[in-house]
Motif scaffolding. Structure first.
Motif, PDB file in Angstrom:
ATOM      1  N   GLY A  11       3.732   3.404  -0.224  1.00 43.47           N
ATOM      2  CA  GLY A  11       2.475   3.257  -0.946  1.00 43.47           C
ATOM      3  C   GLY A  11       2.476   2.016  -1.822  1.00 43.47           C
ATOM      4  O   GLY A  11       1.472   1.310  -1.923  1.00 43.47           O
ATOM      5  N   GLY A  12       3.608   1.749  -2.446  1.00 42.03           N
ATOM      6  CA  GLY A  12       3.731   0.541  -3.264  1.00 42.03           C
ATOM      7  C   GLY A  12       3.626  -0.725  -2.436  1.00 42.03           C
ATOM      8  O   GLY A  12       2.977  -1.697  -2.844  1.00 42.03           O
ATOM      9  N   VAL A  13       4.242  -0.723  -1.271  1.00 41.08           N
ATOM     10  CA  VAL A  13       4.161  -1.882  -0.380  1.00 41.08           C
ATOM     11  C   VAL A  13       2.728  -2.063   0.109  1.00 41.08           C
ATOM     12  O   VAL A  13       2.210  -3.187   0.166  1.00 41.08           O
ATOM     13  CB  VAL A  13       5.138  -1.730   0.800  1.00 41.08           C
ATOM     14  N   THR A  14       2.066  -0.964   0.449  1.00 41.62           N
ATOM     15  CA  THR A  14       0.670  -1.027   0.891  1.00 41.62           C
ATOM     16  C   THR A  14      -0.204  -1.615  -0.209  1.00 41.62           C
ATOM     17  O   THR A  14      -1.043  -2.489   0.047  1.00 41.62           O
ATOM     18  CB  THR A  14       0.167   0.372   1.276  1.00 41.62           C
ATOM     19  N   LEU A  15      -0.023  -1.140  -1.428  1.00 36.84           N
ATOM     20  CA  LEU A  15      -0.789  -1.666  -2.560  1.00 36.84           C
ATOM     21  C   LEU A  15      -0.498  -3.145  -2.776  1.00 36.84           C
ATOM     22  O   LEU A  15      -1.405  -3.932  -3.056  1.00 36.84           O
ATOM     23  CB  LEU A  15      -0.476  -0.872  -3.829  1.00 36.84           C
ATOM     24  N   GLY A  16       0.750  -3.535  -2.635  1.00 39.11           N
ATOM     25  CA  GLY A  16       1.116  -4.945  -2.781  1.00 39.11           C
ATOM     26  C   GLY A  16       0.426  -5.821  -1.752  1.00 39.11           C
ATOM     27  O   GLY A  16      -0.124  -6.882  -2.098  1.00 39.11           O
ATOM     28  N   TYR A  17       0.443  -5.410  -0.497  1.00 41.79           N
ATOM     29  CA  TYR A  17      -0.265  -6.164   0.544  1.00 41.79           C
ATOM     30  C   TYR A  17      -1.748  -6.265   0.226  1.00 41.79           C
ATOM     31  O   TYR A  17      -2.360  -7.316   0.387  1.00 41.79           O
ATOM     32  CB  TYR A  17      -0.104  -5.496   1.916  1.00 41.79           C
ATOM     33  N   PHE A  18      -2.330  -5.161  -0.205  1.00 41.69           N
ATOM     34  CA  PHE A  18      -3.755  -5.135  -0.513  1.00 41.69           C
ATOM     35  C   PHE A  18      -4.089  -6.077  -1.673  1.00 41.69           C
ATOM     36  O   PHE A  18      -5.065  -6.831  -1.621  1.00 41.69           O
ATOM     37  CB  PHE A  18      -4.181  -3.700  -0.836  1.00 41.69           C
ATOM     38  N   ALA A  42      -5.009 -11.449   7.044  1.00 42.29           N
ATOM     39  CA  ALA A  42      -3.675 -11.068   7.510  1.00 42.29           C
ATOM     40  C   ALA A  42      -3.040 -10.039   6.582  1.00 42.29           C
ATOM     41  O   ALA A  42      -2.462  -9.040   7.046  1.00 42.29           O
ATOM     42  CB  ALA A  42      -2.786 -12.303   7.619  1.00 42.29           C
ATOM     43  N   PHE A  43      -3.139 -10.239   5.293  1.00 39.76           N
ATOM     44  CA  PHE A  43      -2.556  -9.273   4.361  1.00 39.76           C
ATOM     45  C   PHE A  43      -3.329  -7.959   4.360  1.00 39.76           C
ATOM     46  O   PHE A  43      -2.748  -6.894   4.147  1.00 39.76           O
ATOM     47  CB  PHE A  43      -2.446  -9.861   2.955  1.00 39.76           C
ATOM     48  N   GLY A  44      -4.618  -8.010   4.620  1.00 37.54           N
ATOM     49  CA  GLY A  44      -5.378  -6.769   4.807  1.00 37.54           C
ATOM     50  C   GLY A  44      -4.895  -5.998   6.023  1.00 37.54           C
ATOM     51  O   GLY A  44      -4.751  -4.772   5.981  1.00 37.54           O
ATOM     52  N   LEU A  45      -4.639  -6.716   7.120  1.00 36.64           N
ATOM     53  CA  LEU A  45      -4.102  -6.066   8.325  1.00 36.64           C
ATOM     54  C   LEU A  45      -2.717  -5.481   8.070  1.00 36.64           C
ATOM     55  O   LEU A  45      -2.402  -4.384   8.550  1.00 36.64           O
ATOM     56  CB  LEU A  45      -4.036  -7.065   9.483  1.00 36.64           C
ATOM     57  N   LEU A  46      -1.898  -6.190   7.312  1.00 32.84           N
ATOM     58  CA  LEU A  46      -0.571  -5.668   6.985  1.00 32.84           C
ATOM     59  C   LEU A  46      -0.664  -4.424   6.106  1.00 32.84           C
ATOM     60  O   LEU A  46       0.128  -3.487   6.256  1.00 32.84           O
ATOM     61  CB  LEU A  46       0.279  -6.751   6.311  1.00 32.84           C
ATOM     62  N   ALA A  47      -1.633  -4.393   5.201  1.00 36.40           N
ATOM     63  CA  ALA A  47      -1.840  -3.201   4.364  1.00 36.40           C
ATOM     64  C   ALA A  47      -2.270  -2.014   5.224  1.00 36.40           C
ATOM     65  O   ALA A  47      -1.772  -0.902   5.058  1.00 36.40           O
ATOM     66  CB  ALA A  47      -2.874  -3.482   3.286  1.00 36.40           C
ATOM     67  N   ILE A  48      -3.197  -2.262   6.144  1.00 39.59           N
ATOM     68  CA  ILE A  48      -3.638  -1.194   7.048  1.00 39.59           C
ATOM     69  C   ILE A  48      -2.484  -0.709   7.905  1.00 39.59           C
ATOM     70  O   ILE A  48      -2.283   0.496   8.086  1.00 39.59           O
ATOM     71  CB  ILE A  48      -4.810  -1.689   7.920  1.00 39.59           C
TER      72      ILE A  48
END
Length: 94
Positions: A11-18, A42-48
């Protein structure tokens, strides 16, 4: 590691990407440079990708499709950087 700790870290990594995606989106709004838009996308795709792989209920080795989304994100970054350099080189010759 327990499942809770891994979910928390994911979740932290997802938030970081977002957040990084929003950071680049803010620069794109100011400058209107496609490089920043490509990075934000690209960072949005990585968050998804991170969110989907965290919440998908499959074994770790069975979500090979997730690498396709990462490939698209990193290809987008590479294409944006190469495109920026080609445009810059074309302007320098003129």
């Amino acid at each position: 590691m327990s499942v809770r700790v891994l979910s928390y870290l994911s979740g932290g990594v997802t938030l970081g990407y977002f957040l990084v995606g929003l950071f680049f989106l803010r620069f794109w709004v100011r400058v209107r440079d496609t490089l920043f838009l490509a990075f934000a996308t690209a960072f949005g795709l990585l968050a998804i990708n991170q969110a989907i792989t965290t919440f998908a209920d499959v074994a770790q080795g069975e979500y090979l499709w997730a690498f396709g989304l990462r490939l698209v994100a990193f290809s987008l970054i590479i294409a944006a950087i190469v495109g920026k350099n080609v445009r810059r080189r074309g302007k320098a010759r003129s």
